[in-house]
Design a protein around this motif. Sequence first.
Motif, PDB file in Angstrom:
ATOM      1  N   LEU A 436      12.432  -4.678   0.117  1.00  0.00           N
ATOM      2  CA  LEU A 436      11.789  -3.429  -0.558  1.00  0.00           C
ATOM      3  C   LEU A 436      12.777  -2.184  -0.655  1.00  0.00           C
ATOM      4  CD1 LEU A 436       8.517  -3.778   1.650  1.00  0.00           C
ATOM      5  CD2 LEU A 436       8.749  -3.839  -0.849  1.00  0.00           C
ATOM      6  N   CYS A 481       8.731  -1.973  -6.085  1.00  0.00           N
ATOM      7  CA  CYS A 481       7.815  -3.008  -6.211  1.00  0.00           C
ATOM      8  C   CYS A 481       7.909  -3.595  -7.489  1.00  0.00           C
ATOM      9  CB  CYS A 481       6.501  -2.550  -6.060  1.00  0.00           C
ATOM     10  SG  CYS A 481       6.067  -1.565  -4.301  1.00  0.00           S
ATOM     11  N   TYR A 486       1.125  -5.138  -8.730  1.00  0.00           N
ATOM     12  CA  TYR A 486       1.551  -3.876  -8.342  1.00  0.00           C
ATOM     13  C   TYR A 486       0.867  -3.140  -7.287  1.00  0.00           C
ATOM     14  CZ  TYR A 486       3.746   0.767  -8.814  1.00  0.00           C
ATOM     15  OH  TYR A 486       4.454   1.986  -8.742  1.00  0.00           O
ATOM     16  N   TYR A 489       0.785  -4.629  -3.507  1.00  0.00           N
ATOM     17  CA  TYR A 489       1.965  -4.295  -2.893  1.00  0.00           C
ATOM     18  C   TYR A 489       2.107  -2.943  -2.450  1.00  0.00           C
ATOM     19  CZ  TYR A 489       3.140  -9.326  -3.384  1.00  0.00           C
ATOM     20  OH  TYR A 489       3.053 -10.694  -3.289  1.00  0.00           O
TER      21      TYR A 489
END
Length: 517
Positions: A436, A481, A486, A489
């Motif tokens: 991430l 992301c 989308y 997350y």
Amino acid sequence: MAVATILWVDDEIENLQSQKLFLENKGYEVHTRTNGFDAVDFVKDNTLDVVLLDETMPGITGLETLQKIKEVKNIPVVMITKNETENLMEEAIGSQITDYLIKPVNPNQVLLCLKKIIDNKRLVAEKTTSAYQQQFRNLFMVLNSNPDYNEWMDIYKKLVYWELEMEKSNSPEMQEVFQTQKQEANTEFFKFISKNYANWINAKGDDAPVMSHTLFKQKILPQVKKGETTFFILIDNLRLDQWKAIQPIFMESFRIEEEDTFYSILPTATQYSRNAIFSGLLPVDIEKNFPSQWKNDDEEGSKNLYEEDFFKAQLKRLKKDDIKFSYTKVLHHNDGQQLVNNIHNLLNNDLNIIVYNFVDMLSHARTEMEVLKELAGDETSYRSITKSWFEHSPLHQALKKVADKNINLILATDHGSVRVNTPCKVIGDKQTTANLRYKHGRNLNYEAKDVLAFRDPRHAGLPVPNVNSSYIFARENAYLCYPNNYNYYVNYYRNTFQHGGVSMEEMLIPFVRMTSK
């Protein structure tokens, strides 16, 4: 409206009427009792802020009354005594009195004592707020004066200091001002790293800070002496503010000789930064020298299996392979218990490396488990959980067992973490990694302002996993992301602690050197 409610217990209370009147004029509500039994009954049935307790009374003594009060309620008790003998004071303090006064007491003495107890939090909060207001401008000026890497370490230490001080403040407005300033600092820090990082990595001279791959050579091995025992404790993913939370527990047994920070390499992730620490090499050189042991993100298998081998090779390279060392990795509670049982045997070595993997597990588990999101919802509670863990950990037990020996203790970490709140879209092919806070892959598509990008990973001291692979690192509190799923997350990872990117919290990490008292 009364400031607070006081119970004053004294068998000669009629002689104290003027004192009682003085406190009432100051707004306190004062109740009186002449013996311990009545005092305990009153405490049971009433809400009180402080008990003023005479030490010598007929019936049961002040100390006996104190014990009974503490059994009923946890309430501040001030002992008032004619007796200044040391053992009485020790006994009273051991029984958890909040303060004591010596007779005869004057009204201002009592008032000051009450203010200290009842108004302490408010006074501290007000003092903290006004002190920070004065510091705010200084910090702002330093941020805008093009600080170098040493000054950035000082800036971050100051920000951590004020963050901890702000916990004492009950002013949401000032806390908001502080958070804004911290955010501005991270924005400037990102620009600073973007401008200087590649130069540090390729610096041939001294013009670079101590970083993961130079930590042993510059900071740890110079402290290791033959015939002396040094413990190097690496607590995975420990931020500077978390160190500050556990520091008082260390100080019970150890004396701090040096408290500093150093820079984690990028990515601020275990397989990169920790392997760099133990090998004394940048990841690009680890891959070159240990092709079968180095694994890239997209390869199967554990990425930190060979730290001990890397360290042996570093010692050999530095011509220090006569150092007698042990390497212990604690991944599970059983490993911790083994460490407690075995710690005395380690005293025969020159250097004992202990890698303790709890805080990292906490940060990952917090992402996955709702209950931990509640328990560690923000920085304050994250610090609190870290402190609670360390206090009751096998690591603390083990260190207490050797605290009375003549040892040196060095504590550090591999990287920190940052609470992420700003989602950024990244598009990549199937080979793109899932992290991430950083990603590498081919054909990465992203907003240039959101990341620090290295088209050629070697400029950042990183291996090239595939032809045309580039690395990107998220800035400040951003997280990367994919466009598919989308919103899911974005919501799932918002407000979680992550690492791998560029922020003060991840890169400026603690190095502490201690000796046994």
